[in-house]
Write a protein that holds these residues in place. Structure first.
Motif, PDB file in Angstrom:
ATOM      1  N   GLY A  32      17.529  47.990 -18.690  1.00 59.07           N
ATOM      2  CA  GLY A  32      17.119  46.695 -19.215  1.00 59.07           C
ATOM      3  C   GLY A  32      16.112  46.796 -20.346  1.00 59.07           C
ATOM      4  O   GLY A  32      15.769  47.831 -20.861  1.00 59.07           O
ATOM      5  N   THR A  38      19.666  47.545 -23.248  1.00 54.31           N
ATOM      6  CA  THR A  38      20.073  46.309 -23.877  1.00 54.31           C
ATOM      7  C   THR A  38      21.002  46.604 -25.031  1.00 54.31           C
ATOM      8  O   THR A  38      20.636  47.346 -25.940  1.00 54.31           O
ATOM      9  CB  THR A  38      18.843  45.553 -24.404  1.00 54.31           C
ATOM     10  N   ASP A  59      18.422  38.290 -23.637  1.00 59.20           N
ATOM     11  CA  ASP A  59      19.477  39.210 -23.204  1.00 59.20           C
ATOM     12  C   ASP A  59      20.781  38.464 -22.954  1.00 59.20           C
ATOM     13  O   ASP A  59      21.868  39.026 -23.102  1.00 59.20           O
ATOM     14  CB  ASP A  59      19.042  39.952 -21.937  1.00 59.20           C
ATOM     15  N   GLY A 208      18.720  42.655 -16.327  1.00 57.74           N
ATOM     16  CA  GLY A 208      19.633  41.924 -17.187  1.00 57.74           C
ATOM     17  C   GLY A 208      20.738  41.275 -16.384  1.00 57.74           C
ATOM     18  O   GLY A 208      20.972  41.623 -15.220  1.00 57.74           O
TER      19      GLY A 208
END
Length: 301
Positions: A32, A38, A59, A208
């Motif tokens: 994350g 990401t 995100d 996420g």
């Protein structure tokens, strides 16, 4: 508010796009945040004004904005755009600090954040809704439930309901998954569903939406939430209002009938420069809004 400023195309820059695409179409790596977890597209400045358009934040939105950036740069080889996630709060903080041109957010900017932008740059942040989404609660495909009321969802996420049998399911404990507190979706659920109360301490925080989806797909007693574009390999719960079960469909989200519909935003400081405005114009163009649909979100009207 949508402001369309027209300016000449920026001077020629060298095209450079390094896209950290995940293995899965809509996945994030488990770590994350700002790291390799990401999905991101980064670009270096080329000749000309030496400046790339930077986009940072949500995100939930990173895959959508990455697609916009890729297609925009194919059509405008004199432009570079770099996209990173990290969460809505991270993007807005970068807008306040002057380290991004555009902040992406799946929640509205807070008054304190707006005042910080105004104080530092002597210009207010400008909000542009660029897509629509419906926050969706997910369960494992083995879970027989198809819908829950907002009150039941609230009870689960406050920790008042801990067993699926209490909402019509099997006699098994509920495994609750949530997002990190920098997430705009975390804030939306906290404010809209939980009435600004705190999440249960039993909730397992993940970095996420894709990590939440992955966890729920493997845990038959799990429940999680996130944007509608990530709902793959799990069951989307409908929201039950009275006797009606309302799905997070395009029609229901665009009309506002789905109770957890929301806008996805761009935020900029005052009047953006021409390169930034032209990228915004593309995102809001018919072609840009078609990409919204392809990714799994819904166009703004």
């Amino acid at each position: 508010m949508k402001t369309m400023l027209r300016a000449p195309l920026p001077s020629l820059l060298a095209l450079c796009l390094i896209a950290a695409l995940p293995a899965c179409k809509r996945s994030e790596s488990p770590a994350g945040g700002e790291t390799a977890s990401t999905p991101q597209a980064s670009a270096s400045a080329g000749p000309g004004d030496g400046k790339a358009v930077t986009v940072k934040g949500s995100d939930t939105m990173v895959i959508l904005v990455q697609r916009w950036a890729e297609e925009y740069m194919k059509k405008n080889p004199g432009t570079t755009v770099q996209v990173t996630g990290g969460g809505s709060g991270t993007g807005i903080a970068a807008l306040v600090n002057g380290t991004t041109d555009i902040a992406t957010a799946s929640r509205a900017i807070k008054e304190a954040e707006s005042q910080q932008v105004q104080s530092r740059f002597k210009a207010p942040p400008r909000e542009l809704a660029v897509a629509k989404d419906g926050v969706t609660f997910y369960v494992n495909e083995a879970n027989p439930l198809t819908s829950l009321t907002e009150e039941q969802l609230k009870g689960i996420y406050l920790g008042d309901i801990t067993n699926w049998k209490d909402v019509g399911g099997a006699d098994t404990p509920i495994v609750v998954y949530s997002r990190e507190n920098s997430s705009g979706t975390y804030v939306f659920v906290k404010e809209r569903v939980l009435g600004d109360a705190d999440y249960t301490e039993r909730a397992l925080t993940l970095p996420g939406t894709a990590a939440v989806v992955n966890a729920v797909s493997k845990e038959k007693n799990g429940i999680g939430y996130g944007g509608s574009a990530y709902a793959k390999g799990i069951r989307e719960l409908k929201v039950r209002v009275g006797t009606e079960e309302i799905a997070p469909s395009q029609e229901n989200i665009q009309s506002g009938k789905y109770p957890l519909a929301r806008n996805l935003f761009f935020y900029v400081r005052g009047e953006p420069g021409s390169a930034v405005q032209q990228f915004i114009d593309y995102a809001l163009s018919p072609e840009g809004q078609q990409i919204v649909t392809q990714v799994g979100y819904f166009p703004v009207k």
